[in-house]
Design a protein around this motif. Structure first.
Motif, PDB file in Angstrom:
ATOM      1  N   ASP A  82       0.706  -0.975   0.114  1.00 20.33           N
ATOM      2  CA  ASP A  82       0.111  -0.114  -0.013  1.00 20.33           C
ATOM      3  C   ASP A  82       0.767   1.020  -0.042  1.00 20.33           C
ATOM      4  O   ASP A  82       1.992   1.363   0.799  1.00 20.33           O
TER       5      ASP A  82
ATOM      6  N   ASP B  86       2.315   4.592   0.933  1.00 25.07           N
ATOM      7  CA  ASP B  86       2.159   5.750   2.195  1.00 25.07           C
ATOM      8  C   ASP B  86       1.478   6.928   1.664  1.00 25.07           C
ATOM      9  O   ASP B  86       2.013   7.597   0.859  1.00 25.07           O
TER      10      ASP B  86
ATOM     11  N   PHE C   5      -1.109   7.945   0.579  1.00 28.79           N
ATOM     12  CA  PHE C   5      -1.443   8.419  -1.071  1.00 28.79           C
ATOM     13  C   PHE C   5      -2.578   9.344  -1.005  1.00 28.79           C
ATOM     14  O   PHE C   5      -2.940  10.076  -2.051  1.00 28.79           O
TER      15      PHE C   5
ATOM     16  N   HIS D   3      -5.391  14.267  -8.640  1.00 29.84           N
ATOM     17  CA  HIS D   3      -5.810  12.901  -9.136  1.00 29.84           C
ATOM     18  C   HIS D   3      -4.798  12.401 -10.338  1.00 29.84           C
ATOM     19  O   HIS D   3      -4.399  11.361 -10.439  1.00 29.84           O
TER      20      HIS D   3
ATOM     21  N   GLY E  28      -1.514  11.554  -9.138  1.00 23.61           N
ATOM     22  CA  GLY E  28      -1.694  10.446  -8.322  1.00 23.61           C
ATOM     23  C   GLY E  28      -1.766   9.316  -9.464  1.00 23.61           C
ATOM     24  O   GLY E  28      -1.330   8.028  -9.113  1.00 23.61           O
ATOM     25  N   ASP E  29      -2.599   9.315 -10.515  1.00 25.71           N
ATOM     26  CA  ASP E  29      -2.696   8.245 -11.510  1.00 25.71           C
ATOM     27  C   ASP E  29      -1.389   7.851 -11.862  1.00 25.71           C
ATOM     28  O   ASP E  29      -0.912   6.712 -12.132  1.00 25.71           O
TER      29      ASP E  29
ATOM     30  N   LEU F 189       0.737   5.989  -9.596  1.00 28.34           N
ATOM     31  CA  LEU F 189       0.261   4.511  -9.692  1.00 28.34           C
ATOM     32  C   LEU F 189       0.864   3.773 -10.630  1.00 28.34           C
ATOM     33  O   LEU F 189       1.310   2.679 -10.577  1.00 28.34           O
TER      34      LEU F 189
ATOM     35  N   GLU G 151      -4.916   2.098  -4.268  1.00 23.45           N
ATOM     36  CA  GLU G 151      -3.368   2.457  -3.933  1.00 23.45           C
ATOM     37  C   GLU G 151      -2.703   1.165  -3.501  1.00 23.45           C
ATOM     38  O   GLU G 151      -1.655   1.007  -2.883  1.00 23.45           O
TER      39      GLU G 151
ATOM     40  N   LYS H 105       2.325  -0.483   8.571  1.00 22.06           N
ATOM     41  CA  LYS H 105       1.825   0.783   8.727  1.00 22.06           C
ATOM     42  C   LYS H 105       1.966   1.311  10.189  1.00 22.06           C
ATOM     43  O   LYS H 105       2.598   2.312  10.402  1.00 22.06           O
TER      44      LYS H 105
HETATM   45  N1  GTP Z   1      -5.133   8.879  -8.100  1.00 18.14           N
HETATM   46  C1  GTP Z   1      -5.907   7.778  -7.699  1.00 18.14           C
HETATM   47  N2  GTP Z   1      -6.138   7.961  -6.420  1.00 18.14           N
HETATM   48  C2  GTP Z   1      -6.576   6.879  -6.156  1.00 18.14           C
HETATM   49  C3  GTP Z   1      -6.959   5.746  -6.832  1.00 18.14           C
HETATM   50  N3  GTP Z   1      -7.598   4.480  -6.202  1.00 18.14           N
HETATM   51  C4  GTP Z   1      -7.519   5.229  -4.665  1.00 18.14           C
HETATM   52  N4  GTP Z   1      -7.105   6.232  -4.665  1.00 18.14           N
HETATM   53  C5  GTP Z   1      -6.656   7.235  -3.617  1.00 18.14           C
HETATM   54  O1  GTP Z   1      -5.916   6.635  -2.629  1.00 18.14           O
HETATM   55  C6  GTP Z   1      -6.002   7.301  -1.376  1.00 18.14           C
HETATM   56  C7  GTP Z   1      -6.034   6.311  -0.364  1.00 18.14           C
HETATM   57  O2  GTP Z   1      -6.194   6.755   0.857  1.00 18.14           O
HETATM   58  P1  GTP Z   1      -5.998   6.070   2.368  1.00 18.14           P
HETATM   59  O3  GTP Z   1      -6.682   4.641   2.279  1.00 18.14           O
HETATM   60  O4  GTP Z   1      -6.639   7.108   3.406  1.00 18.14           O
HETATM   61  O5  GTP Z   1      -4.752   5.639   2.597  1.00 18.14           O
HETATM   62  P2  GTP Z   1      -3.203   6.704   2.638  1.00 18.14           P
HETATM   63  O6  GTP Z   1      -3.512   7.979   2.351  1.00 18.14           O
HETATM   64  O7  GTP Z   1      -2.361   5.912   1.632  1.00 18.14           O
HETATM   65  O8  GTP Z   1      -2.527   6.339   3.957  1.00 18.14           O
HETATM   66  P3  GTP Z   1      -2.027   5.173   4.423  1.00 18.14           P
HETATM   67  O9  GTP Z   1      -2.289   4.053   3.724  1.00 18.14           O
HETATM   68  O10 GTP Z   1      -2.150   5.023   6.022  1.00 18.14           O
HETATM   69  O11 GTP Z   1      -0.532   5.527   4.425  1.00 18.14           O
HETATM   70  C8  GTP Z   1      -7.530   7.827  -1.431  1.00 18.14           C
HETATM   71  O12 GTP Z   1      -7.375   9.273  -1.473  1.00 18.14           O
HETATM   72  C9  GTP Z   1      -8.105   7.470  -2.762  1.00 18.14           C
HETATM   73  O13 GTP Z   1      -8.782   8.315  -3.422  1.00 18.14           O
HETATM   74  C10 GTP Z   1      -6.696   5.964  -8.346  1.00 18.14           C
HETATM   75  O14 GTP Z   1      -7.001   5.153  -8.963  1.00 18.14           O
HETATM   76  N5  GTP Z   1      -6.012   7.141  -8.479  1.00 18.14           N
END
Ligand code: GTP
Length: 336
Positions: free
Chosen positions: A193, A195, A197, A206, A209-210, A213, A237, A310
């Motif tokens: 996962d 960290d 994200f 976003h 972010g993509d 990923l 993520e 984590k």
């Molecule tokens: N850009 C993008 N973001 C995504 C996608 N799928 C999930 N996310 C984002 O990933 C983030 C995951 O957040 P959290 O589950 O809170 O976890 P985190 O912020 O990584 O925190 P920790 O896991 O505790 O380190 C969310 O903001 C989702 O919107 C995607 O396909 N694209």
């Protein structure tokens, strides 16, 4: 090519007859209809010429010295392997028995000698129609095959990263549990996962972010060096790595190498309290599967280990079985 054939096109016709006069008559009739003619006077030569020239249609005499026309038809059908070249038998005899044997041998029609140009023309047109219909059918089958392959790809792969999706990971995990159980070999599973994200998305947006990923996905794909290793996107993520034939210590070493590779890739994280670059945490579980091992059980254990990683400060892997994370293992090793 058959696929390009239209009903008006001229055909290349192989005429097989041991007697010269019927061959000449057939040639004259076919050429007057605009077709190209190949000739063979003996059965073996006819099969060879068919293999070399792949005519569009065959006019085949039944009675010949040595092998008869039925033999030639059977050889041609066996050599075509899924193809279909129309075969019209030509014979002085046309009793029910003869017709039946001709069709049984793979022929498509049975004509009596002497044949008129009008009848020959009509039969050729009918065969041309069948060829065109067959070509269309093959085209449709190919389209269907391609569409099915695309559907399969869509149902097993994640659109953003191109990695296997959760469904494909689950399927492979079931397969590897069964395989490693049979082989008596260890199987490691990691859930990973990224960290913080959410902070990445909130800061960089976003789209960035993509892109992140995708970069991490590529890195995981490159890390699957053995043929049975598999990286997949488990959701959001979160990623999964299936590492067959990998014991717990090997899985820890692999995980440390992966974290080093990610650190070297130095993908900037705009708002991480852990590091200036993207880091990830991972939960590892390893077992030699037995009758009680299930995919669900392994995933739960890996998820539990991920939670530990984590909780212990992120940017590390925690092994469920070793009750140790990659940082602790590194320090243990350096003390040795
Ligand atoms: N850009 C993008 N973001 C995504 C996608 N799928 C999930 N996310 C984002 O990933 C983030 C995951 O957040 P959290 O589950 O809170 O976890 P985190 O912020 O990584 O925190 P920790 O896991 O505790 O380190 C969310 O903001 C989702 O919107 C995607 O396909 N694209």
């Amino acid at each position: 090519m058959i696929a390009m054939l239209s009903i008006q096109e001229s055909l290349t016709v192989l005429v097989v007859d041991d007697q010269a006069v019927p061959r000449l008559l057939a040639r004259a009739a076919l050429e007057s209809l605009g077709h190209r003619v190949l000739e063979s006077a003996d059965p073996e030569g006819a099969v060879r010429l068919f293999m070399q020239s792949r005519p569009d249609l065959i006019l085949l005499d039944v009675e010949m010295p040595g092998h008869d026309g039925y033999w030639v038809a059977r050889q041609i059908r066996a050599a075509e392997q899924g193809g279909w070249t129309p075969i019209l038998f030509l014979s002085g005899r046309n009793g029910d028995e003869e017709v039946w044997r001709g069709i049984e041998a793979g022929g498509d029609d049975f004509l009596s000698k002497p044949i008129t140009t009008t009848l020959l023309s009509a039969k050729l047109r009918a065969m041309q129609r069948l060829l065109v219909m067959r070509a269309k059918l093959l085209e449709r089958s190919e389209e269907l095959r391609a569409a099915n392959a695309q559907l399969r790809e869509l149902s097993t792969h994640d659109a953003l990263t191109g990695l296997c999706n959760r469904r494909a990971i689950d399927e492979r995990l079931h397969q590897e549990i069964a395989a490693c159980r049979r082989e008596g070999q260890p199987l490691s599973l990691a859930l990973l996962d990224i960290d913080h994200f959410k902070r990445f998305n909130d800061s960089a947006g976003h789209v960035a972010g993509d892109a992140c990923l995708k970069q991490v996905s590529q890195l995981l794909t490159d890390a699957c060096l053995r043929p049975r290793d598999l990286a997949g996107r488990y959701g959001g993520e979160e990623f999964a790595l299936i590492l067959p034939l990998t014991p717990r210590s090997g899985a820890m070493t692999y995980a440390r190498a992966l974290l080093r590779t990610l650190a070297r890739a130095a993908i900037p994280h705009p708002d991480s309290p852990v590091a200036p670059n993207v880091t990830l945490s991972g939960g590892l579980t390893t077992c030699v599967p037995d009758e009680a091992t299930t995919a669900e059980g392994l995933l739960l254990r890996a998820d539990d280990a991920l939670y530990q990683a984590k909780a212990k400060g992120r940017n590390r892997f925690f092994s469920y079985e070793m009750q140790l994370d990659t940082e602790e293992q590194l320090h243990q090793n350096s003390r040795l």
